[in-house]
Enzyme design. Structure first.
Site, short mmCIF file in Angstrom:
data_model
loop_
_atom_site.label_atom_id
_atom_site.label_comp_id
_atom_site.label_asym_id
_atom_site.label_seq_id
_atom_site.Cartn_x
_atom_site.Cartn_y
_atom_site.Cartn_z
N LYS A 1 -27.97 -12.51 -8.61
CA LYS A 1 -28.65 -11.22 -8.84
C LYS A 1 -28.20 -10.29 -7.73
O LYS A 1 -28.57 -10.45 -6.56
CB LYS A 1 -30.16 -11.38 -8.85
CG LYS A 1 -30.86 -10.07 -9.18
CD LYS A 1 -32.34 -10.29 -9.46
CE LYS A 1 -33.01 -9.04 -9.98
NZ LYS A 1 -32.87 -7.87 -9.14
N ASP B 1 0.84 -1.20 0.00
CA ASP B 1 0.00 0.00 0.00
C ASP B 1 0.87 1.25 0.00
O ASP B 1 0.59 2.24 -0.66
CB ASP B 1 -0.90 0.04 1.25
CG ASP B 1 -1.95 -1.05 1.21
OD1 ASP B 1 -1.93 -1.83 0.23
OD2 ASP B 1 -2.76 -1.12 2.15
S1 IVH Z 1 -29.13 -8.65 -16.66
C1 IVH Z 1 -31.54 -7.43 -20.13
N1 IVH Z 1 -27.70 -9.69 -14.72
O1 IVH Z 1 -31.53 -6.77 -11.95
C2 IVH Z 1 -30.72 -7.83 -18.98
N2 IVH Z 1 -29.23 -7.96 -14.17
O2 IVH Z 1 -34.57 -6.46 -12.86
C3 IVH Z 1 -31.00 -7.04 -17.78
N3 IVH Z 1 -29.24 -7.30 -11.82
O3 IVH Z 1 -31.79 -3.71 -13.63
C4 IVH Z 1 -30.09 -7.18 -16.69
N4 IVH Z 1 -27.68 -8.70 -11.17
O4 IVH Z 1 -29.94 -3.99 -11.88
C5 IVH Z 1 -28.64 -8.79 -15.06
N5 IVH Z 1 -26.35 -10.67 -13.11
C6 IVH Z 1 -27.29 -9.77 -13.45
C7 IVH Z 1 -27.87 -8.91 -12.50
C8 IVH Z 1 -28.85 -8.01 -12.90
C9 IVH Z 1 -28.52 -7.74 -10.80
C10 IVH Z 1 -30.27 -6.25 -11.72
C11 IVH Z 1 -30.09 -5.13 -12.68
C12 IVH Z 1 -31.37 -5.01 -13.45
C13 IVH Z 1 -32.31 -5.79 -12.58
C14 IVH Z 1 -33.35 -6.45 -13.44
#
Ligand code: IVH
Length: 665
Positions: free
Chosen positions: A114, A31
């Site tokens: 997610k 660091d």
């Molecule tokens: S894909 C068209 N992948 O979930 C594809 N979304 O309700 C759209 N999110 O607005 C998103 N982890 O903020 C995708 N691995 C992931 C995700 C993800 C979180 C959130 C994202 C999006 C919401 C969809």
């Protein structure tokens, strides 16, 4: 080597080391060495601000505050996802896919955690991050480029940055521990808490002053691009590998699933793993892996047909409110706390839940004796969702907010329009004890050995009654106490001694002024270069500071003008407490000791820029022509201030003269 070349080299070096540290978790320098290189870069940039590029690591610390967010139209819309809630919904999702595709053989999937945060788009041109925005309504979001640059795991420059334009999408989030710490600070400052990581991420990114965002522990994972077809990749799995090669952080729990059965078993694994992760996930996103299949499936209005979000069940349980306690906090706020029959909520025993305030109790219609649904919001703070009204048997009692302080009996106040009931008695023992605990805690002066328990013990024995008393403790006071000895007394006294020269911001945060937490305290340190000038500041002086509102200004001024507080400061002085202003060699600075005011309309500088220049050069800003003022800078059409300053014989500079002066160093 000439310094321009060296600067370029430093940018690359720092980008590489920061990537190793934050993305790959594999640092190869200490660091200290990193700081050294960073310092060298700052020095060159200070001499040559015109050489600062959009990928300079110095932008990580924040840069100038914005006046407002501008809007950004996403070149391609940012879609949302449909939800599924378990195995049956996942099987139905596959059925729909097959029907739409008119085929029998099921596709392969990629299953991704997610993340519970905020979706953002990052635009790289020639490998350099040039714009970052929120999802907004999917079509148009807000420009938060400066804020996103402060997120350490977002590369400012990609590893192989030759392609013209790349729009990547992902989630910015806050780790659980970061959220708990941040909420701790907010509670200490009497500020509202973030209920979950998503709110915390959104609240941190939507700060006009990126320096505030820089202080928040945010992280980023990438999960896609705006247009998968142009990446040259054939499927989502290849795409994520490609993005990782560019230096973008990809979540390590992404799993290739050859069929839906694997998806379903991975969902169970992820649900079990969820509590071990440092960050909150609220489900799993299942994506058809193959891009040509994705293209055939296309999208509906708001969500693609080729993906679905499978949510984890909410972590809830039912229990009963035994009774309600009323706690008096450091700022006198009286908080009702429900004492619950202990219940297991997703692996954590919950026996208390905050009811926040009287309005909240009324809104939820809660009674003592009620059976209630509790949940761990964002997995952090237990909260009561609602009363299960059907379970009432008539023995329930209405919860009444007290009218006098449960600790000192002083009548309580509930100002019009505020939700909080407060004990206005500054001598209330509860408030004094809580202030002492806060003063010594990690969010305060961080005095080792003076944790909550010890402070309570010393307070009860009347060895400490106010904050300065800490510095008058003697060895013989401590060593004979129950649970203490010679050694622990010596250690504490050494720690107390070491705490006599805190940074000004730490000291101010430790005082526990209402609405003044760590962030505000450092804003104050940046604007006032000594405790003395902060103490003398008026509300007008304070609201001049970007990021500091009327309410904070009011409570700060109120605090310092309280005679009891003034007496306390005399005692601090007697004890030899001397807050230090960090990283500012005031004497060397051009405007040190000068108090400036701008009037009229400036042509070359925005007000914010002008004020920043004054502060960067060690000067202060004031809000009116007073005795304190040393120099008035006039733009076009100056008003009455010019006349008044002339009458008082103050130094007057034009905008150009001011610029010449500042640029002369
Ligand atoms: S894909 C068209 N992948 O979930 C594809 N979304 O309700 C759209 N999110 O607005 C998103 N982890 O903020 C995708 N691995 C992931 C995700 C993800 C979180 C959130 C994202 C999006 C919401 C969809």
């Amino acid at each position: 080597m000439d310094s321009r070349k060296r600067l370029e080299e430093l940018r690359l070096l720092l980008a590489e080391h920061s990537q190793r540290y934050y993305v790959l978790d594999d640092p190869v320098i200490s660091d200290g060495e990193y700081d050294h290189l960073f310092q060298e870069l700052l020095e060159i940039e200070e001499k040559h601000p015109e050489w600062i590029t959009p990928d300079s690591p110095s932008l990580r610390v924040g840069g100038a505050p914005l006046e407002k967010f501008s809007q950004v139209a996403h070149r391609l819309p940012m879609l949302s996802l449909e939800n599924a809630f378990g195995d049956q919904d996942l099987l139905a999702f596959e059925d729909r896919l097959l029907r739409f595709l008119h085929q029998d053989d099921p596709p392969e999937y990629l299953a991704e955690p997610k993340l519970d945060g905020l979706a953002v788009e990052l635009v790289y041109e020639g490998g350099v991050l040039i714009q970052g925005s929120t999802r907004g309504n999917g079509e148009v979001g807000e420009d938060i480029t400066a804020q996103l640059r402060t997120v350490s795991s977002i590369p400012l420059r990609l590893r192989k940055g030759d392609r013209a334009r790349l729009e990547v999408r992902g989630e910015v989030f806050m780790e659980r521990a970061g959220l708990v710490a941040l909420n701790g600070q907010r509670a200490a400052a009497g500020e509202p808490l973030f209920a979950n990581p998503r709110n915390a991420a959104a609240g941190s990114l939507r700060q006009l002053d990126p320096a505030i965002t820089a202080q928040r522990p945010l992280r980023f994972f990438v999960y896609g691009v705006s247009e998968p077809s142009v990446s040259g990749c054939r499927n989502q799995q290849e795409l994520l590998n490609f993005l990782a090669d560019l230096g973008l952080p990809v979540n390590s729990h992404v799993r290739f699933c050859p069929d839906m059965a694997t998806v379903i078993s991975h969902f169970a694994e992820l649900a079990a793993l969820r509590h071990e992760l440092a960050y909150e996930i609220d489900g799993m996103v299942v994506k058809v892996n193959d891009f040509s299949l994705q293209a055939r499936l296309g999208s509906k209005a708001r969500a693609p047909r080729w993906a679905i979000a499978c949510k984890f069940p909410a972590i809830q349980a039912t229990t009963r409110i035994i009774t309600v306690d009323f706690q008096v906090g450091r700022t006198g706020a009286v908080t009702p706390v429900a004492i619950l029959e202990p219940v297991d909520v997703g692996g954590v025993m919950v026996s208390r839940a905050t009811l926040h305030n009287g309005d909240e109790i009324e809104r939820k219609g809660l009674h003592k004796g009620d059976t209630v649904l509790v949940q761990r919001a964002g997995d952090v703070i237990p909260e009561i969702v609602k009363a299960v009204v059907e379970k009432r048997d008539g023995s329930e009692e209405v919860i009444v907010m007290p009218t006098s302080c449960p600790v000192c009996s002083h009548p309580l106040l509930k100002p019009e329009g505020e939700a909080v009931t407060r004990c206005p008695n500054p001598h209330c023992p509860a408030q004094r004890l809580r202030s002492l605990v806060h003063f010594c805690s990690k969010a305060g002066l961080d005095i080792e050995g003076l944790g909550k328990k010890s402070v309570e013990q010393l307070f009860e024995l009347k060895l400490i009654q106010d904050l300065p008393d800490i510095f008058f403790l003697k060895k013989e006071d401590l060593s004979s106490l129950e649970g203490w000895g010679e050694k622990s007394a010596e250690n504490v006294l050494a720690a107390v001694n070491g705490a006599k020269t805190p940074s000004l911001s730490r000291f101010v945060a430790a005082l526990g002024i209402r609405h003044v937490g760590e962030v505000t305290a450092s804003l104050l340190e940046r604007s006032f270069h000594s405790l003395e000038s902060l103490i003398q500041a008026t509300v007008d002086d304070l609201v001049e500071i970007e990021g500091l509102g009327e309410q904070v200004a009011q409570s700060t001024v109120e605090y310092f003008s309280d005679p009891a507080v003034q007496q306390m400061f005399v005692k601090f002085q007697q004890a030899g407490v001397q807050p230090q202003v960090e990283s500012l060699d005031k004497k060397k600075l051009l405007l040190s000791g000068e108090v400036l005011l701008f009037t009229g309309s400036l042509k070359k500088l925005s007000r914010t820029e002008a004020k920043k220049m004054v502060k960067d050069h060690g000067g202060e800003i004031t809000s009116g022509v007073t005795k304190k003022l040393t120099c008035l800078v006039v733009g076009e059409k100056p008003g009455s201030k010019l006349k008044k300053a002339q009458e008082l014989g103050k130094k007057i500079l034009t905008e150009d003269e001011f610029l010449q002066l500042v640029e002369s160093v």
